[in-house]
Scaffold this motif. Structure first.
Motif, PDB file in Angstrom:
ATOM      1  N   TRP A  59      28.508  27.097  30.689  1.00  0.00           N
ATOM      2  CA  TRP A  59      29.296  25.976  31.178  1.00  0.00           C
ATOM      3  C   TRP A  59      30.430  26.403  32.089  1.00  0.00           C
ATOM      4  CZ3 TRP A  59      27.439  21.387  31.642  1.00  0.00           C
ATOM      5  CH2 TRP A  59      26.323  21.062  30.873  1.00  0.00           C
ATOM      6  N   LYS A  60      30.915  27.616  31.925  1.00  0.00           N
ATOM      7  CA  LYS A  60      31.898  28.143  32.887  1.00  0.00           C
ATOM      8  C   LYS A  60      31.207  28.377  34.230  1.00  0.00           C
ATOM      9  CE  LYS A  60      35.034  30.083  29.518  1.00  0.00           C
ATOM     10  NZ  LYS A  60      36.151  29.199  29.822  1.00  0.00           N
ATOM     11  N   ALA A  63      30.878  25.033  35.893  1.00  0.00           N
ATOM     12  CA  ALA A  63      32.138  24.602  36.506  1.00  0.00           C
ATOM     13  C   ALA A  63      32.394  25.355  37.803  1.00  0.00           C
ATOM     14  CB  ALA A  63      33.293  24.804  35.528  1.00  0.00           C
ATOM     15  N   GLN A 105      34.764  33.192  33.621  1.00  0.00           N
ATOM     16  CA  GLN A 105      36.099  32.591  33.733  1.00  0.00           C
ATOM     17  C   GLN A 105      36.730  32.980  35.073  1.00  0.00           C
ATOM     18  OE1 GLN A 105      37.428  30.495  31.584  1.00  0.00           O
ATOM     19  NE2 GLN A 105      39.600  30.449  32.077  1.00  0.00           N
ATOM     20  N   ILE A 108      35.751  30.852  37.971  1.00  0.00           N
ATOM     21  CA  ILE A 108      36.505  29.592  38.035  1.00  0.00           C
ATOM     22  C   ILE A 108      37.835  29.832  38.740  1.00  0.00           C
ATOM     23  CG2 ILE A 108      37.710  27.828  36.676  1.00  0.00           C
ATOM     24  CD1 ILE A 108      35.441  28.103  34.585  1.00  0.00           C
ATOM     25  N   VAL A 139      36.615  21.838  30.649  1.00  0.00           N
ATOM     26  CA  VAL A 139      36.498  23.282  30.393  1.00  0.00           C
ATOM     27  C   VAL A 139      37.528  23.690  29.338  1.00  0.00           C
ATOM     28  CG1 VAL A 139      36.773  25.588  31.395  1.00  0.00           C
ATOM     29  CG2 VAL A 139      35.517  23.833  32.654  1.00  0.00           C
ATOM     30  N   HIS A 142      36.443  22.258  25.978  1.00  0.00           N
ATOM     31  CA  HIS A 142      35.238  22.956  25.538  1.00  0.00           C
ATOM     32  C   HIS A 142      35.606  24.299  24.917  1.00  0.00           C
ATOM     33  CE1 HIS A 142      31.154  24.826  26.427  1.00  0.00           C
ATOM     34  NE2 HIS A 142      30.846  23.737  25.743  1.00  0.00           N
ATOM     35  N   ASP A 143      36.494  25.032  25.581  1.00  0.00           N
ATOM     36  CA  ASP A 143      36.946  26.315  25.032  1.00  0.00           C
ATOM     37  C   ASP A 143      37.605  26.138  23.667  1.00  0.00           C
ATOM     38  OD1 ASP A 143      36.047  27.802  27.187  1.00  0.00           O
ATOM     39  OD2 ASP A 143      38.045  28.317  27.942  1.00  0.00           O
TER      40      ASP A 143
END
Length: 169
Positions: A59-60, A63, A105, A108, A139, A142-143
């Motif tokens: 999912w990162k 994003a 990460q 992003i 995000v 989610h984290d």
């Protein structure tokens, strides 16, 4: 970079590798999870810590791709892409998985560094019905959500493994 965007980057960083008010960040928590429990679950139908990390990476990456205006990039929910099957069998594999999470990460952050002002936050995410601010808040949420799961798995397995020597007192 304007104030709203700077604030968003700060929040992402705080939750991921900083010192959030609620306790440990994602990376601090993962530093304390021994690799030998990375693939274990509390109950057979649940996800392991390594699967959760793989899910966070997925999912990162989503994003980051959307921040780069990739309209075609998508993840189908409840698939191998969404929840990869990951089994950690060594400290080296565990460290590599955590490095992959850090790299996701970082993608992003890199994409956000290319943004010049707050205006983009109200733009629609390519191929979605929501804007970039909603995506970035997602995000963060989610984290935090999965950080709680990791903590629960760790505490449950710590109780089960108390005499094994996996967890140091």
């Amino acid at each position: 970079m304007n104030n709203k965007l700077k604030s968003m980057v700060k929040a992402l960083s705080e939750v991921f590798e900083g010192e959030p008010w609620y306790g440990e960040s994602v990376m601090r928590k993962l530093e304390n999870v021994p690799y030998v429990i990375g693939y274990k679950t509390c109950i057979p139908e649940s996800h392991s810590v390594s699967q959760i990390v793989g899910h966070l990476i997925a999912w990162k990456n989503f994003a980051a791709e959307k921040l780069k205006n990739n309209k075609e990039y998508s993840i189908k929910m409840d698939t191998e892409q969404d929840w990869p099957e990951i089994k950690i069998e060594s400290q080296e594999e565990w460290e590599a998985l955590k490095r992959e999470l850090v790299a996701a990460q970082s993608r992003i952050y890199e994409a956000l560094n290319e943004k010049k002002n707050d205006a983009f936050l109200s733009e629609k995410v390519p191929g979605k019905e929501y804007d970039f601010e909603y995506l970035l808040r997602g995000v963060l949420q989610h984290d935090i959500y999965h950080l709680g799961q990791i903590g629960l798995i760790e505490s449950q397995l710590k109780n089960k493994e108390v005499d094994s020597g996996v967890f140091k007192a």
